[in-house]
Design an enzyme around this catalytic site. Sequence first.
Site, mmCIF file in Angstrom:
data_model
loop_
_atom_site.group_PDB
_atom_site.id
_atom_site.type_symbol
_atom_site.label_atom_id
_atom_site.label_comp_id
_atom_site.label_asym_id
_atom_site.label_seq_id
_atom_site.Cartn_x
_atom_site.Cartn_y
_atom_site.Cartn_z
ATOM 1 C CG HIS A 20 -0.499 -0.065 2.585
ATOM 2 N ND1 HIS A 20 0.427 0.720 2.807
ATOM 3 C CD2 HIS A 20 -0.674 -0.814 3.651
ATOM 4 C CE1 HIS A 20 0.747 0.316 4.173
ATOM 5 N NE2 HIS A 20 0.149 -0.581 4.654
ATOM 6 C CG HIS A 23 3.956 -1.409 2.488
ATOM 7 N ND1 HIS A 23 2.923 -1.934 2.242
ATOM 8 C CD2 HIS A 23 4.348 -1.876 3.943
ATOM 9 C CE1 HIS A 23 2.118 -2.622 3.295
ATOM 10 N NE2 HIS A 23 3.200 -2.668 4.221
ATOM 11 C CB CYS A 130 1.025 -8.686 18.007
ATOM 12 S SG CYS A 130 0.537 -7.957 16.637
ATOM 13 C CB CYS A 133 4.097 -6.856 16.052
ATOM 14 S SG CYS A 133 3.214 -5.469 16.557
ATOM 15 C CB CYS A 148 -1.237 -5.510 18.955
ATOM 16 S SG CYS A 148 0.054 -4.723 18.311
ATOM 17 C CG HIS A 151 -0.703 -4.460 14.224
ATOM 18 N ND1 HIS A 151 0.652 -4.690 14.457
ATOM 19 C CD2 HIS A 151 -0.517 -4.217 12.754
ATOM 20 C CE1 HIS A 151 1.492 -4.690 13.287
ATOM 21 N NE2 HIS A 151 1.036 -4.338 12.417
ATOM 22 C CE LYS A 299 -2.419 0.323 12.285
ATOM 23 N NZ LYS A 299 -0.860 0.443 12.198
ATOM 24 C CE LYS A 302 -5.353 -4.689 0.467
ATOM 25 N NZ LYS A 302 -5.083 -6.001 0.182
HETATM 26 N N1 MSP Z 1 9.037 -7.520 7.421
HETATM 27 C C1 MSP Z 1 9.034 -6.181 8.662
HETATM 28 C C2 MSP Z 1 10.434 -5.607 8.165
HETATM 29 C C3 MSP Z 1 11.680 -6.496 8.442
HETATM 30 S S1 MSP Z 1 13.137 -5.490 8.147
HETATM 31 C C4 MSP Z 1 14.493 -6.525 8.531
HETATM 32 C C5 MSP Z 1 7.934 -5.206 8.391
HETATM 33 N N2 MSP Z 1 7.579 -5.463 7.144
HETATM 34 S S2 MSP Z 1 6.254 -4.253 6.580
HETATM 35 O O1 MSP Z 1 5.816 -4.776 5.368
HETATM 36 O O2 MSP Z 1 5.184 -4.489 7.803
HETATM 37 O O3 MSP Z 1 6.548 -2.961 6.650
HETATM 38 C C6 MSP Z 1 7.588 -2.666 5.906
HETATM 39 C C7 MSP Z 1 7.996 -1.003 6.067
HETATM 40 O O4 MSP Z 1 6.766 -0.139 5.601
HETATM 41 C C8 MSP Z 1 8.170 -0.565 7.499
HETATM 42 O O5 MSP Z 1 9.576 0.237 7.479
HETATM 43 C C9 MSP Z 1 7.053 0.179 7.967
HETATM 44 O O6 MSP Z 1 7.253 1.115 9.005
HETATM 45 C C10 MSP Z 1 6.462 0.636 6.584
HETATM 46 N N3 MSP Z 1 5.110 1.003 6.629
HETATM 47 C C11 MSP Z 1 4.165 0.292 6.717
HETATM 48 N N4 MSP Z 1 3.073 1.012 6.760
HETATM 49 C C12 MSP Z 1 3.265 2.293 6.877
HETATM 50 C C13 MSP Z 1 2.631 3.640 6.914
HETATM 51 N N5 MSP Z 1 1.297 3.481 7.092
HETATM 52 N N6 MSP Z 1 3.232 4.610 6.703
HETATM 53 C C14 MSP Z 1 4.708 4.554 6.586
HETATM 54 N N7 MSP Z 1 5.505 3.523 6.419
HETATM 55 C C15 MSP Z 1 4.772 2.492 6.797
HETATM 56 O O7 MSP Z 1 7.806 -4.520 9.259
#
Ligand code: MSP
Length: 513
Positions: A20, A23, A130, A133, A148, A151, A299, A302
């Site tokens: 999304h 990421h 969680c 997480c 959590c 989340h 936040k 989906k």
């Molecule tokens: N798999 C772990 C990371 C392992 S690194 C050794 C993870 N994955 S994640 O897909 O949940 O998140 C990946 C990145 O996307 C994280 O840096 C997270 O902060 C970022 N984001 C996920 N949602 C976000 C927002 N809503 N806003 C900004 N960044 C976000 O965590």
Amino acid sequence: MGRDVFYITTPIYYANDVPHIGHAYNAVNTDFIARYHRLRGERVFHLTGTDEHGLKVARAAEAQGLTPQAWTDKLEASWREVWERLDVGYDDYIRTTQPRHHAAVAKLLQTVYDNGREDIYLGHYEGQYCVACEAYYDESDLLEGNLCPVHERPVEFFREDNYFFRLSAYADRLIAHYEAHPDAVQPETRRNEVMSLLRGGLQDFSISRTTFDWGVPLPWDETHVTYVWFDALTNYVTAAGYGDDPARFAEVWPATIHSIGKDILRFHAVYWPAMLMAAGVELPTQVWAHGYLTVGGKKMSKTNLTGIHPFQLVDHFGVDSYRYFWLRQISWGSDGDFSWEAMVERHNADLANGLGNLASRVLAMLGSYFDGVVPDVELEGCQDDLPTVIAEAAARYDAHMLAVELQAAVVAVWSIVDRLNGYLVEKEPWKIAKDPERRAELAGVLYAAAESLRILAVLIQPMMPAAAERLWDQLGLEGAAVEQRVPAAVTWGGLPPGTVTHKGDSLFPRLDA
Ligand code: MSP
């Protein structure tokens, strides 16, 4: 050792779902930094990938009726497709299911296991977990109703035999490290957060699981798989050649910047350096934790329809405007909100009416008055303060980029757009053009304007690589914007007289609100 390369990483994204815009926010900003360092002529290694083990991914696969391997294979394609459309230009894509990564995890674990300090020991854990997480929580950290804190979803009670990592032994050494290297965690608020965590003392954490088998088996006890965070963090050394290619590892490691979101700070600034200390590996230079994106103040998820896929926006705004919006709108480090209105406003004000309009006016005048050919001119007397303004802006841009102040860096470049607009208003070349006696002056003004555009094309390349190439092409320049290097390419006077320009389609078409 390891300082030959500017090594920047994104987190590896969970392969439980498609990306999304949260990421993508991380990926685009990280890509901007990587491209900027490349523009400076540095050797850059930009790593991204997917985190494919653990319970969260295994459950997602099960829900789809697929094996975890089949599911993650499918998702890898969805992630790569997004990065391709967003011009995120990584140098390596790591998947934790790759054999090279299994080997590195086994090597790191075994090294810690054998370090003679009993940093890994067998124990028993029970507590609230969680799955989103992939972390245990103390009861005291949970929100009301056993939710959590990240989340806001119910945690699950787990009880298992695990191997533990003796994190508690590393608090003092981590404090000493961060005191000696104040920039190792940035921004300052995040550094303070880490220091207070460390000063509060650390608890050992479990690094293996026995309740499921989707992971890397422990090398000394194959009845356990490695805890997904221990596994995932290791990706950063895997891709640098840890345990496999010592010469490459010495060149690439330590990572210059781990670019992460603030939600995963503890893993990167506490667990990860402690794991590396235990294995006798040098620590990364910096962890940079950015803020969180919300949609309409909420936040992203989906279930409440705030999980926006990047294509929903790229289809409408185009990739350049998409990238520009995030870089310019939200200070990297602060939280920020997405709104459709703000994005339209930025697009029209800064891109369509700003840089885009400037380029089409200058190119149109060159077309009408000089058949599109850049005139040979005596610049003195007609360039005004443009060279100084540009040199100062490029220097500010550089300083901000090195300090990872991305928004300020974009603003610095836009000061050139503003000045060039002002310059044209003052010079009024369309009026000069009416007087045949002032032909030389007209040539000087249009040369200066086109030269400013050339420099802008170089400077915007890391932000908007595709738009930079379009502008480069319209200016009729040789080679490509991506091949340019600063500071040489932003030195005033680089536009060769005789270059044949052409006013193509507008760089950023205006959008209706
Ligand atoms: N798999 C772990 C990371 C392992 S690194 C050794 C993870 N994955 S994640 O897909 O949940 O998140 C990946 C990145 O996307 C994280 O840096 C997270 O902060 C970022 N984001 C996920 N949602 C976000 C927002 N809503 N806003 C900004 N960044 C976000 O965590």
